[in-house]
Design a protein around this motif. Sequence first.
Motif, PDB file in Angstrom:
ATOM      1  N   ARG A  17      45.082 -43.813  -0.482  1.00 38.14           N
ATOM      2  CA  ARG A  17      43.841 -43.965  -1.250  1.00 38.14           C
ATOM      3  C   ARG A  17      43.601 -42.686  -2.048  1.00 38.14           C
ATOM      4  N   PHE A  18      43.225 -42.853  -3.317  1.00 40.03           N
ATOM      5  CA  PHE A  18      43.018 -41.717  -4.212  1.00 40.03           C
ATOM      6  C   PHE A  18      41.542 -41.614  -4.595  1.00 40.03           C
ATOM      7  N   TRP A  30      44.404 -39.639   0.565  1.00 40.69           N
ATOM      8  CA  TRP A  30      44.483 -39.783   2.012  1.00 40.69           C
ATOM      9  C   TRP A  30      45.372 -40.972   2.359  1.00 40.69           C
ATOM     10  N   THR A  31      45.999 -40.917   3.509  1.00 42.97           N
ATOM     11  CA  THR A  31      46.758 -42.068   3.998  1.00 42.97           C
ATOM     12  C   THR A  31      46.123 -42.578   5.285  1.00 42.97           C
ATOM     13  N   ARG A  32      46.193 -43.893   5.463  1.00 41.41           N
ATOM     14  CA  ARG A  32      45.738 -44.539   6.696  1.00 41.41           C
ATOM     15  C   ARG A  32      46.782 -45.561   7.097  1.00 41.41           C
ATOM     16  N   THR A  33      46.995 -45.713   8.400  1.00 35.46           N
ATOM     17  CA  THR A  33      47.983 -46.683   8.860  1.00 35.46           C
ATOM     18  C   THR A  33      47.466 -48.101   8.625  1.00 35.46           C
ATOM     19  N   SER A  45      42.349 -41.000   9.201  1.00 35.13           N
ATOM     20  CA  SER A  45      43.050 -40.825   7.928  1.00 35.13           C
ATOM     21  C   SER A  45      43.605 -39.415   7.863  1.00 35.13           C
ATOM     22  N   THR A  46      44.663 -39.260   7.075  1.00 31.25           N
ATOM     23  CA  THR A  46      45.309 -37.960   6.921  1.00 31.25           C
ATOM     24  C   THR A  46      45.332 -37.588   5.448  1.00 31.25           C
ATOM     25  N   GLU A  47      44.813 -36.407   5.123  1.00 33.47           N
ATOM     26  CA  GLU A  47      44.792 -36.009   3.724  1.00 33.47           C
ATOM     27  C   GLU A  47      46.154 -35.478   3.310  1.00 33.47           C
ATOM     28  N   LEU A  53      53.079 -34.000  -4.520  1.00 37.69           N
ATOM     29  CA  LEU A  53      53.292 -35.336  -3.976  1.00 37.69           C
ATOM     30  C   LEU A  53      52.257 -36.320  -4.515  1.00 37.69           C
ATOM     31  N   ILE A  54      51.021 -35.863  -4.631  1.00 40.04           N
ATOM     32  CA  ILE A  54      49.960 -36.724  -5.174  1.00 40.04           C
ATOM     33  C   ILE A  54      50.288 -37.117  -6.614  1.00 40.04           C
ATOM     34  N   VAL A  55      50.720 -36.149  -7.403  1.00 37.13           N
ATOM     35  CA  VAL A  55      51.062 -36.417  -8.803  1.00 37.13           C
ATOM     36  C   VAL A  55      52.206 -37.426  -8.883  1.00 37.13           C
ATOM     37  N   LYS A  56      53.230 -37.257  -8.046  1.00 34.85           N
ATOM     38  CA  LYS A  56      54.381 -38.173  -8.071  1.00 34.85           C
ATOM     39  C   LYS A  56      53.972 -39.592  -7.696  1.00 34.85           C
ATOM     40  N   ARG A  57      53.095 -39.711  -6.687  1.00 35.67           N
ATOM     41  CA  ARG A  57      52.642 -41.039  -6.282  1.00 35.67           C
ATOM     42  C   ARG A  57      51.847 -41.709  -7.406  1.00 35.67           C
TER      43      ARG A  57
END
Length: 336
Positions: A17-18, A30-33, A45-47, A53-57
């Motif tokens: 999620r951005f 952030w990522t959540r399972t 959640s994990t930031e 990495l954020i830019v690439k995603r």
Amino acid sequence: ASIDPVSYGKSKRELCRFHYDKEQKKVRAWTRTCDDAGNVEGTDSTEITDENLIVKRLQDILDNHIVIGDVEDGCEYYRTKGGQEIRVRNTSLGAGGMTVEGSRQINEEATPLTISYIYDQTKAGNGKVYILKKPIMTTGMNVMDMLEQMNQAQPNTCDKFRDLLKGSGLYETIRDKKYACIKDSNLSVLNSYHYTIYVPQNSSLSEYPTWDDVEAETNPLKRAADSTKIMNMLLLHIQDGALFLGSKAVEEDGYETSLVDPETEKFVRIYAELTNNDLYVRKTQTSSNKSKVLKTAGTYNLMAREYIANGSDRETATGIQSSATAVIHLIDTPIE
């Protein structure tokens, strides 16, 4: 939120999620399972703190939402700026009826995304913007997954080619000894590009031995010849350049394959022609033997994507090093 492709190789899927932080003036993520369907599990959640990495995603997501050209010209499949194909339907219905699907929507979710609003800026020379409530996503299914799916859709149709590919030694679990394949294994001949894989139906491969036949052969010369025959056939059916039935027609042209001519040391070309309704392929421009894509349900336009992680352990990988996409078609006869 979008499923993070790097999590396709982990024990748990992750949604990414951005959010644009106005105070810090940057995008945070952030990522959540989640489960395989993308439904969030738990509240933790994990930031993601690595801005690169954020830019690439975000770049991968953005590039796969951009099509250069008109997606309302009557075709069904279009290539995005990111090299992935999307399927667009019901364009005449406009907002509220027009739909779009990425390879994940087609393979795993079977639910198209509906266009909710269209900003038409064509008069100003800026094209159109189509508003979606969810992002277009790419599949986590690789080539072997899709061959299995094809065989489930039409049993005893492609399993001979599938088994020959499995035993060919063309699969790898790690690339360059340091980048893990996101799924169990990838085709080593696929790089950062888009491909077409032609799968001859079982009944057309009667002249080709199985790998068990090769192993049982006691004559070393015959054994080597049979092995070479299989490998040459497999490599000749993996073509650079994805061709989809339902995309814009293409006149017959030459496409490099994964087979290398030992004399010229160049990749062998095959010749494919895409009409409004059919796809034909032959070995040379003078050959009278044309293989035709069979339009049986579940055996053509199958979309796969193979990912390489940015580390040697896919469970701890944080991003995608590279990826390749392929469209898979069943054909009536091998390319000979």
